[in-house]
Each structure stands twice: as C-alpha cells, then as structure tokens.
Design a protein around this motif. Sequence first.
Motif, mmCIF file in Angstrom:
data_model
loop_
_atom_site.group_PDB
_atom_site.id
_atom_site.type_symbol
_atom_site.label_atom_id
_atom_site.label_comp_id
_atom_site.label_asym_id
_atom_site.label_seq_id
_atom_site.Cartn_x
_atom_site.Cartn_y
_atom_site.Cartn_z
ATOM 1 N N PRO A 1 69.477 15.942 62.913
ATOM 2 C CA PRO A 1 70.484 15.111 63.680
ATOM 3 C C PRO A 1 69.787 15.251 65.258
ATOM 4 N N LEU A 2 69.334 16.376 65.454
ATOM 5 C CA LEU A 2 68.816 16.570 66.999
ATOM 6 C C LEU A 2 67.567 17.623 66.992
ATOM 7 N N TYR A 3 66.586 16.970 67.646
ATOM 8 C CA TYR A 3 65.525 17.777 67.717
ATOM 9 C C TYR A 3 65.283 17.309 69.463
ATOM 10 N N SER A 4 65.697 18.192 70.467
ATOM 11 C CA SER A 4 65.743 17.944 71.949
ATOM 12 C C SER A 4 64.342 18.484 72.287
ATOM 13 N N HIS A 5 63.644 17.691 73.088
ATOM 14 C CA HIS A 5 62.414 18.483 73.481
ATOM 15 C C HIS A 5 61.734 17.817 74.761
ATOM 16 N N ILE A 6 60.895 18.642 75.336
ATOM 17 C CA ILE A 6 60.106 18.087 76.349
ATOM 18 C C ILE A 6 58.799 18.573 76.160
ATOM 19 N N THR A 7 57.823 17.631 76.251
ATOM 20 C CA THR A 7 56.267 17.811 76.120
ATOM 21 C C THR A 7 55.513 17.727 77.374
ATOM 22 N N PHE A 8 54.636 18.652 77.389
ATOM 23 C CA PHE A 8 53.652 18.664 78.459
ATOM 24 C C PHE A 8 52.298 18.665 78.151
ATOM 25 N N GLU A 9 51.869 17.495 78.950
ATOM 26 C CA GLU A 9 50.375 17.111 78.347
ATOM 27 C C GLU A 9 49.440 16.924 79.673
ATOM 28 N N ASP A 10 48.279 16.973 79.573
ATOM 29 C CA ASP A 10 47.338 16.668 80.760
ATOM 30 C C ASP A 10 46.795 15.200 80.181
ATOM 31 N N LYS A 11 46.846 14.326 80.784
ATOM 32 C CA LYS A 11 46.232 12.892 80.190
ATOM 33 C C LYS A 11 44.874 12.841 80.380
ATOM 34 N N ALA A 12 44.296 13.777 81.410
ATOM 35 C CA ALA A 12 42.865 13.683 81.721
ATOM 36 C C ALA A 12 42.239 14.548 80.933
ATOM 37 N N ARG A 13 43.068 15.454 79.886
ATOM 38 C CA ARG A 13 42.309 16.315 79.212
ATOM 39 C C ARG A 13 42.943 16.188 77.507
ATOM 40 N N PRO A 14 42.779 15.034 77.005
ATOM 41 C CA PRO A 14 43.268 14.632 75.823
ATOM 42 C C PRO A 14 42.669 15.392 74.610
ATOM 43 N N GLU A 15 41.719 16.331 74.934
ATOM 44 C CA GLU A 15 41.216 17.309 73.562
ATOM 45 C C GLU A 15 42.122 18.566 73.622
ATOM 46 N N ILE A 16 43.021 18.720 74.788
ATOM 47 C CA ILE A 16 44.023 19.802 74.496
ATOM 48 C C ILE A 16 45.292 19.469 74.027
ATOM 49 N N ASP A 17 45.721 19.885 72.905
ATOM 50 C CA ASP A 17 46.864 19.578 72.268
ATOM 51 C C ASP A 17 48.150 19.642 73.065
ATOM 52 N N PRO A 18 48.940 18.758 73.391
ATOM 53 C CA PRO A 18 50.281 18.929 74.093
ATOM 54 C C PRO A 18 51.223 19.976 73.577
ATOM 55 N N VAL A 19 51.897 20.662 74.585
ATOM 56 C CA VAL A 19 52.689 21.921 74.181
ATOM 57 C C VAL A 19 54.136 20.952 74.151
ATOM 58 N N VAL A 20 54.808 21.190 73.148
ATOM 59 C CA VAL A 20 56.302 20.963 72.866
ATOM 60 C C VAL A 20 57.272 22.039 73.039
ATOM 61 N N VAL A 21 58.461 21.975 73.827
ATOM 62 C CA VAL A 21 59.311 23.022 74.104
ATOM 63 C C VAL A 21 60.332 22.435 73.383
ATOM 64 N N GLY A 22 61.340 22.809 72.352
ATOM 65 C CA GLY A 22 62.285 22.220 71.480
ATOM 66 C C GLY A 22 63.056 22.928 71.017
ATOM 67 N N VAL A 23 64.490 22.433 71.044
ATOM 68 C CA VAL A 23 65.607 22.848 70.392
ATOM 69 C C VAL A 23 65.991 21.919 69.304
ATOM 70 N N ASP A 24 66.233 22.822 67.968
ATOM 71 C CA ASP A 24 66.606 22.030 66.908
ATOM 72 C C ASP A 24 67.949 22.559 66.303
ATOM 73 N N VAL A 25 68.959 21.413 66.291
ATOM 74 C CA VAL A 25 70.185 21.731 65.682
ATOM 75 C C VAL A 25 70.533 21.030 64.540
ATOM 76 N N ARG A 26 70.773 21.648 63.339
ATOM 77 C CA ARG A 26 71.067 21.029 62.212
ATOM 78 C C ARG A 26 72.055 21.580 61.293
ATOM 79 N N VAL A 27 72.890 21.001 60.407
ATOM 80 C CA VAL A 27 73.666 21.412 59.636
ATOM 81 C C VAL A 27 73.139 21.789 58.254
ATOM 82 N N ASP A 28 73.285 22.846 57.720
ATOM 83 C CA ASP A 28 72.623 23.230 56.409
ATOM 84 C C ASP A 28 73.510 24.228 55.689
ATOM 85 N N SER A 29 73.639 24.111 54.357
ATOM 86 C CA SER A 29 74.266 25.153 53.564
ATOM 87 C C SER A 29 75.520 25.548 54.106
ATOM 88 N N GLY A 30 76.412 24.919 54.877
ATOM 89 C CA GLY A 30 77.693 25.128 55.294
ATOM 90 C C GLY A 30 77.530 25.859 56.767
#
Lengths: 125, 145
Positions: B49-78
């Motif tokens: 239900p929730l993966y909240s994230h911010i991604t950092f990327e350099d458009k001039a350097r597309p060969e570098i994989d963007p960095v994702v900073v994220g928090v994942d909240v979910r309900v599982d097994s009680g």
Amino acid sequence: MAAPTIMKEGFVYRGGSRKPRNMTPRLEKDVCDDSGKAGLSAYLTVEDATDPDDWCQKIDIGKLVAPLVAYLESDGHVGIAPVTGDGSIDVELLTEWALSRGNEPPHALTNIVLNAIVEPIRRPP
Amino acid sequence: MSPNDLKPSDFDRLDEASRIVFEGLAKKIQPSFPALKAILGRTTTETFPLYSHITFEDKARPEIDPVVVGVDVRVDSGKILIQAHIIGEETGAAYFDVPNQELPFGTDWSVLQSHVINAAQQLAENTIPVLERVFDYAKPLRAPA
C-alpha cells in the motif's frame, strides 16, 4: 536453440526497485518483435536477476493479465511483453508502453507488473 | 488501531509524513549536488500500500543508476512492516538499510507515524555519503583547502 515458451505460472525476478519506471521497458533496448527478447526483462533465478547482497523484485507470473505474457528463453531470461491474439509480440503496444517510461501516472501495463510483484528479495551476500 | 483497520487514508498520511522528511533532504542536498534532480514519488499496489520515495538522478549522466531513498509500509501476517532502504533504481544495489521494524496490530497511530518518520530521517541522514559515492561528486564540489 529452443523457441521461447509462454509461462503460465511460477515466479520470476527483476533486479532493482519497485518504482514504476523500473517496471517499464526501455524504448531503445526492449522494443522488438522477438518473443523472449522483447519487453521487460526478468529471470528465473535471483542469481541471474541481481548481484550478491542487492535487491530484486519477485513477480508472480500467475498475476499477469492479458495482454501481457511472459516468454521464457532457454537460458532463463524472461521477456514480459504484450501480445496479439495469435501470440506474437504487439510491437505497437510495446512501443506505447516504452514511451510512457518515467511518466506519471504509470501506463496500465506497468501497473499490471507492479501488482504482480509479491515480495522484495535481497540476494544473500 | 484495532486489528487490520489501516485505511488508505492512513497510508496517505504516512506518505505525507515521509514526504516532508524527503523534501527537507532535497533542499539540503541541492546546494552540494546542483546537477542532481530530486523526484518525489509514491508507489501503491495491491500488495504494497505504501512505498514512499525520493529519487536522485543526473540527467546528463544516464549511465549512472539513479539512487532511490524509500520507506515501505505494509501489512503482513498480522503485523505492520516498515522497511527503509537506499538502493539503486535498476541495479538494486544496496547502499544503506534501516533495520526492519515490525509493529503489532493495535499499535497507536502516533507510534506508527513516529516509526515511519524515524526511518525516513535515518535514510536522510545517510544519503549524502551514498550520493558522493555513486555520483562521485565529493572532490569537485568541495571547496579548496
């Protein structure tokens, strides 16, 4: 080499995050009419999907819905792509899908893949 | 909260709380990393239900994989699960992890919210070294001695 086969069930793995952009094919490398090669790449094993200690997403093939299918190649590579009624790659729709990469809201086919993800997996070191 | 009564609006509020932290991170980073574009986002699926994230990327350097900073909240097994990572968008490269947290159903809302904010803050505090390493900006952008 054996022809690619359509997977009906099971799990495949795609390296990277659960962001929509990562679940959308690239125009320059994923769009073609070659089943197995076309579409979003995934793999039968975690080891092929990502490096040690890194993350990938586990995708339930049974949750993919038409027009998406998963074509399995003999080397374990899987191409998730839209197909026409006769099972051939729908290049026009695949192109439309790839052109949406990075757009918000995500393309409907991206949402199908996102909803088929069942678990984030971290490959052991 | 009683068992399993987290509503979509609750996840919206948690996303807003994470977003505030991530917006602050983007402002903090911008002067040191002017070439990086920060993209706030949220991914919601049937299972997650929730993966909240911010991604950092350099458009001039597309060969570098963007960095994702994220928090994942979910309900599982009680339980309510909170996972927070800094990873490569396409490579899945693991740069930083906050230890996973599990909260029982019935956890007070303010406690859940504080756990999510704390996870986002821990990510924010550890993002700059990751960006320096991935985008190799440390040397050129530091003032000469």
